[in-house]
Scaffold this active site. Structure first.
Site, PDB file in Angstrom:
ATOM      1  N   ASP A 147     -18.033 -34.447 -21.550  1.00  0.00           N
ATOM      2  CA  ASP A 147     -16.932 -35.107 -22.239  1.00  0.00           C
ATOM      3  C   ASP A 147     -16.340 -34.107 -23.209  1.00  0.00           C
ATOM      4  OD1 ASP A 147     -15.173 -36.818 -23.275  1.00  0.00           O
ATOM      5  OD2 ASP A 147     -16.620 -37.941 -24.478  1.00  0.00           O
ATOM      6  N   TRP A 186      -4.004   7.124  -4.115  1.00  0.00           N
ATOM      7  CA  TRP A 186      -4.384   7.691  -2.832  1.00  0.00           C
ATOM      8  C   TRP A 186      -5.388   8.838  -3.059  1.00  0.00           C
ATOM      9  CZ3 TRP A 186      -3.509  12.682  -0.901  1.00  0.00           C
ATOM     10  CH2 TRP A 186      -3.916  12.860   0.433  1.00  0.00           C
ATOM     11  N   ASP A 227      -5.123   9.725  15.232  1.00  0.00           N
ATOM     12  CA  ASP A 227      -3.674   9.751  15.426  1.00  0.00           C
ATOM     13  C   ASP A 227      -3.288  10.829  16.461  1.00  0.00           C
ATOM     14  OD1 ASP A 227      -0.995   9.388  15.009  1.00  0.00           O
ATOM     15  OD2 ASP A 227      -1.055   9.759  12.855  1.00  0.00           O
ATOM     16  N   ARG A 279       6.342   8.751   4.487  1.00  0.00           N
ATOM     17  CA  ARG A 279       5.719   9.435   5.635  1.00  0.00           C
ATOM     18  C   ARG A 279       6.587   9.251   6.883  1.00  0.00           C
ATOM     19  NH1 ARG A 279       0.057   9.112   8.969  1.00  0.00           N
ATOM     20  NH2 ARG A 279      -0.531  11.262   8.708  1.00  0.00           N
ATOM     21  N   TRP A 316      -7.496   0.500  12.445  1.00  0.00           N
ATOM     22  CA  TRP A 316      -6.169  -0.094  12.179  1.00  0.00           C
ATOM     23  C   TRP A 316      -5.692   0.466  10.840  1.00  0.00           C
ATOM     24  CZ3 TRP A 316      -4.252  -5.235  14.295  1.00  0.00           C
ATOM     25  CH2 TRP A 316      -3.050  -5.631  13.684  1.00  0.00           C
ATOM     26  N   ASP A 317      -4.682   1.317  10.912  1.00  0.00           N
ATOM     27  CA  ASP A 317      -4.217   2.030   9.720  1.00  0.00           C
ATOM     28  C   ASP A 317      -2.922   1.405   9.188  1.00  0.00           C
ATOM     29  OD1 ASP A 317      -4.130   3.995   7.755  1.00  0.00           O
ATOM     30  OD2 ASP A 317      -4.424   5.650   9.150  1.00  0.00           O
ATOM     31  N   MET A 318      -2.509   1.803   7.986  1.00  0.00           N
ATOM     32  CA  MET A 318      -1.321   1.237   7.325  1.00  0.00           C
ATOM     33  C   MET A 318      -0.934   2.241   6.243  1.00  0.00           C
ATOM     34  SD  MET A 318       0.520  -0.772   5.301  1.00  0.00           S
ATOM     35  CE  MET A 318       1.297  -2.344   5.120  1.00  0.00           C
ATOM     36  N   CYS A 327      -8.011   0.571   7.532  1.00  0.00           N
ATOM     37  CA  CYS A 327      -7.672   1.792   6.827  1.00  0.00           C
ATOM     38  C   CYS A 327      -6.252   1.607   6.306  1.00  0.00           C
ATOM     39  CB  CYS A 327      -7.738   2.962   7.805  1.00  0.00           C
ATOM     40  SG  CYS A 327      -7.218   4.547   7.123  1.00  0.00           S
ATOM     41  N   ASP A 360      -9.216   8.816   1.975  1.00  0.00           N
ATOM     42  CA  ASP A 360      -8.923  10.041   2.718  1.00  0.00           C
ATOM     43  C   ASP A 360      -9.570  11.247   2.044  1.00  0.00           C
ATOM     44  OD1 ASP A 360      -7.533   8.916   4.752  1.00  0.00           O
ATOM     45  OD2 ASP A 360      -5.537   9.370   3.983  1.00  0.00           O
TER      46      ASP A 360
HETATM   47  C1  GLA Z   1      -4.224   8.093   7.415  1.00  0.00           C
HETATM   48  C2  GLA Z   1      -5.717   7.873   7.529  1.00  0.00           C
HETATM   49  C3  GLA Z   1      -6.379   9.109   8.068  1.00  0.00           C
HETATM   50  C4  GLA Z   1      -5.766   9.440   9.417  1.00  0.00           C
HETATM   51  C5  GLA Z   1      -4.265   9.598   9.292  1.00  0.00           C
HETATM   52  C6  GLA Z   1      -3.627   9.750  10.656  1.00  0.00           C
HETATM   53  O1  GLA Z   1      -3.937   9.017   6.417  1.00  0.00           O
HETATM   54  O2  GLA Z   1      -6.267   7.494   6.301  1.00  0.00           O
HETATM   55  O3  GLA Z   1      -7.766   8.920   8.197  1.00  0.00           O
HETATM   56  O4  GLA Z   1      -6.066   8.427  10.337  1.00  0.00           O
HETATM   57  O5  GLA Z   1      -3.669   8.484   8.652  1.00  0.00           O
HETATM   58  O6  GLA Z   1      -2.275   9.927  10.593  1.00  0.00           O
END
Ligand code: GLA
Length: 693
Positions: A45, A170, A336, A412, A446-448, A494, A516
């Site tokens: 309460d 980064w 890549d 990039r 799977w990167d971004m 990634c 990285d």
């Molecule tokens: C990013 C990833 C790396 C590699 C590059 C490829 O920077 O973190 O490990 O895969 O892309 O272009």
């Protein structure tokens, strides 16, 4: 004893959370802390009193899910713009249901146009409580949501608190900072469309005195991979409220009649035994409940990125694969550069079929060779991205996130596909589905590699600002469908390293590329920060050629053996002797891997704070442990006596143990009390196994 009709108690093994209605009918928190012996021990309460005409009771109430209204002036969880122009939402309690650890509380706006259902789920064995909110439009006209966080928490009043959080950039992720929470508001957030390198949707708050083993810690994490916000508000009334959820920056959501908006869930916990225990509870929960396949051992992988960059073809990859297989690698990943037109980072993203020049016979010969060598095959993709120089962009320039008639900022050399769009989702799903159906691929990275800009969406069905949320939902949808259709695939998240590590992505990704930056001395600190939240089984860690040549292979290996070991160096250049040495370390890693990946983690000495650091992993049955220690650079002339002892943790106090390199058998308690002396010179490391006898 049963709960009172308008108060509820959620108990876990060692903690409790109590809430209920205050005298004015607000839903407030009564208690969050150690589990108490009797149900009657919990306050039930709470009178939320006011203070002068400037501070209404609503401002001082410990509301569970405060909506913007009245005289509160606090950081609310919820803010909406109603069709009649009203921007307040006045919530009142409607009803509640509690079944075991599941509690559902229904709140309704006074106009009965909006319902908010608060969901609580106690995960008793993990001492964690999960929360989320479901907002339903009960009226006849659309309501615009302007803020919809997942939860607010209140800490015991009138204490001084300290916030621990992770931040970075980064190649420099997961820096841990602990700072006092002074009066005012502290915000951590992402506006980048990912959870981001720059901050993590996680917090730990303590009374200023906690360490790895001692002290009260309240902590939480959000399961979401897009924009998020954490708010810590400390007031002159000795109140500290913490909120976490979707970021309300550039957020707007048109909630049509009958529709429900569900916030992402947050997890929260309390422990009286320090930051180490807070991490271990999250680790266990993530392994058991979040990861789709958390009980599977992670394979030792080789990744060709730092060896061949974009210069991949059948011959170069086969040469690396043969050497990797000879060292005991179990999974070969081509990074890549393998797809249509991808000779550098200025072209190709979006065209997810293999490059006919580099692979004239397709991927099959390489995959078959890798399989014949006894390894699984894996591949890199970056599905959310497109280069302007690609067939996909030429066909669909309107598919990217952009404002029409305005410049599209490239990063990039790439733009972001608008994953909020169903046609984009369908296209990428079809392409990747085909890739996985036609090739024996067991692993996808799977990167971004960039963050969002010019967040326009011309064809949005509702408010274009819904992009921020619908994009992440779209990523989850495509990734989820691929996981379902191809259960044999292990996935890695990634985003230029650790730019998308969170509890949301771990429902889809089995492991994370943490940074990285693979320079091992930097990596020690990055790994330590990552371990605050995530278990070692998810922490992909490669041994590469980055950093000074004088760093011994042993040191590099030991650093990566703290997680899911991978190799990323140029194996052709390594030479036979180095490869043979690496093979020995890989074999040793395989022996300790179940303890590292599934054991309890203890951070014995901090790599972010000291040049002499150590971590330890203890098997769940406490039969065995592994201790890894590192010395980077010592500013003073090395002297064995000047090096502090390391105190192991987590052993069974009554059982007897032997430790590699230490004479005698001692009880677990003795080892933990007395510690071990380990002399390490600059850039020397050690891995000690600790075994019950
Ligand atoms: C990013 C990833 C790396 C590699 C590059 C490829 O920077 O973190 O490990 O895969 O892309 O272009």
């Amino acid at each position: 004893m049963p709960n009172l009709p308008h108060s509820w108690i959620l108990e876990t093994s060692r903690t409790a959370y109590a809430l209920g209605l205050d005298a004015d009918g607000r839903l407030v928190n009564f208690y969050w802390g150690a589990r108490l012996p009797h149900a009657t021990d919990y306050p039930a309460d709470f009178a939320s009193a006011g203070w002068a005409s400037f501070n209404d009771a609503g401002q001082l109430a410990r509301e569970e899910y405060p909506a913007e209204s009245g005289l509160k002036y606090i950081e609310p969880c919820f803010k909406a713009h109603h069709a009649d122009g009203v921007r307040d939402t006045v919530l009142r309690f409607d009803k509640a249901e509690q079944t075991g650890g599941d509690l559902t509380i229904h709140l309704v706006d006074e106009q009965e146009n909006l319902g908010i259902v608060l969901r609580y789920r106690a995960h008793a064995a993990y001492d964690l409580i999960e929360r989320w909110a479901e907002i339903t439009n009960l009226g006849e006209t659309a309501v615009t949501l302007e803020r919809a966080l997942s939860a607010q928490w209140h800490l015991p009043r009138a204490r001084d608190y300290r916030l621990s959080h992770l931040h970075g950039r980064w190649a420099d992720e997961f820096n841990l900072t602990r700072e006092p929470l002074a009066n005012g508001v502290k915000v951590l957030e992402s506006r980048r469309i990912t959870s981001s390198h720059h901050a993590s949707p996680w917090f730990a708050v303590d009374g200023g005195v906690a360490d790895e083993d001692r002290g009260e810690v309240w902590f939480g994490a959000l399961a979401w991979s897009g924009n998020w916000k954490f708010i810590a508000e400390t007031t002159d009334f000795g109140m500290t409220r913490l909120s976490l959820g979707l970021n309300d920056w550039d957020f707007s959501w048109q909630l049509n009649p009958g529709e429900t908006f569900r916030t992402p869930p947050v997890l929260s916990g309390y422990t009286a035994t320090g930051f180490g225990e807070a991490s271990r509870r999250l680790h266990d929960y993530i392994r058991d409940r979040v990861l789709p396949n958390g009980k599977a051992l992670r394979k030792v992988l080789y990744n060709s990125w730092e060896a061949t960059y974009f210069d991949v073809d059948e011959a170069s990859q086969t040469a690396l694969a043969e050497l990797a297989a000879g060292m005991g690698v179990e999974l070969f990943v081509m990074d890549d550069g393998w797809f249509h037109g991808r000779n550098h980072d200025r072209a190709g993203l979006g065209d997810w079929w293999c490059d006919a020049v580099k692979f004239p016979h397709g991927l099959t010969p390489l995959i078959e060779r890798v399989n014949a060598l006894g390894m699984d095959f894996g591949l890199w993709v970056e599905p959310e991205m497109v280069n302007p120089d690609s067939d996909l962009y030429r066909a669909h320039p309107d598919w990217v996130i952009h404002f029409p008639k305005r410049a599209r900022s490239e990063a990039r050399n790439q733009l972001i596909l608008n994953f909020a769009r169903p046609d984009v989702q369908a296209y990428i799903l079809e392409k990747l589905d085909r890739l996985l159906a036609e090739n024996n691929i067991r692993f996808i990275k799977w990167d971004m590699n960039r963050n969002a800009s010019e967040p326009g969406w011309e064809t949005a069905p509702g408010d274009p600002r819904e992009l921020w949320v619908r994009y992440t939902q779209g990523v989850y949808r495509v990734w989820g469908a691929l996981r379902e259709r191809h259960p044999q695939v292990t996935w890695q998240s990634c985003s230029g390293g650790g730019g998308r590590a969170d509890l949301g992505i771990l429902k889809l990704a089995d492991q994370v590329w943490v940074s990285d930056n693979t320079e091992p001395t930097a990596r020690l600190g990055i790994q330590e920060g990552y371990s605050q939240v995530f278990p070692a089984s998810t922490m992909e860690a490669w041994v590469t050629d980055m950093g000074p040549a004088y760093l011994p292979l042993e040191f590099r290996m030991h650093v990566s053996m703290c997680g899911a070991l991978g190799i990323g160096g140029h194996l052709v250049r390594w030479g036979a002797e180095k490869r043979a040495e690496a093979a020995g370390w890989i074999a040793r890693y395989k022996e300790v891997r179940p303890i590292v990946q599934f054991g309890d983690l203890y951070r014995l000495r901090s790599a972010q704070q000291d040049s002499f650091s150590a971590v330890q992993y203890v098997s769940k049955d406490k039969q065995e442990a592994v201790l890894l220690a590192f010395r980077t650079h010592q500013p003073l002339v090395p002297h064995p006596e000047a090096q502090p002892p390391i105190y192991p943790r987590g052993l069974d106090p009554g059982a007897n143990y032997r430790i590699d390199g230490q004479s005698g058998v001692r009880s677990g308690l003795a080892w933990m009390q007395i510690g071990i002396n380990l002399y390490l010179a600059d850039y020397q490391s050690a891995m000690l196994r600790i075994r019950q006898v």
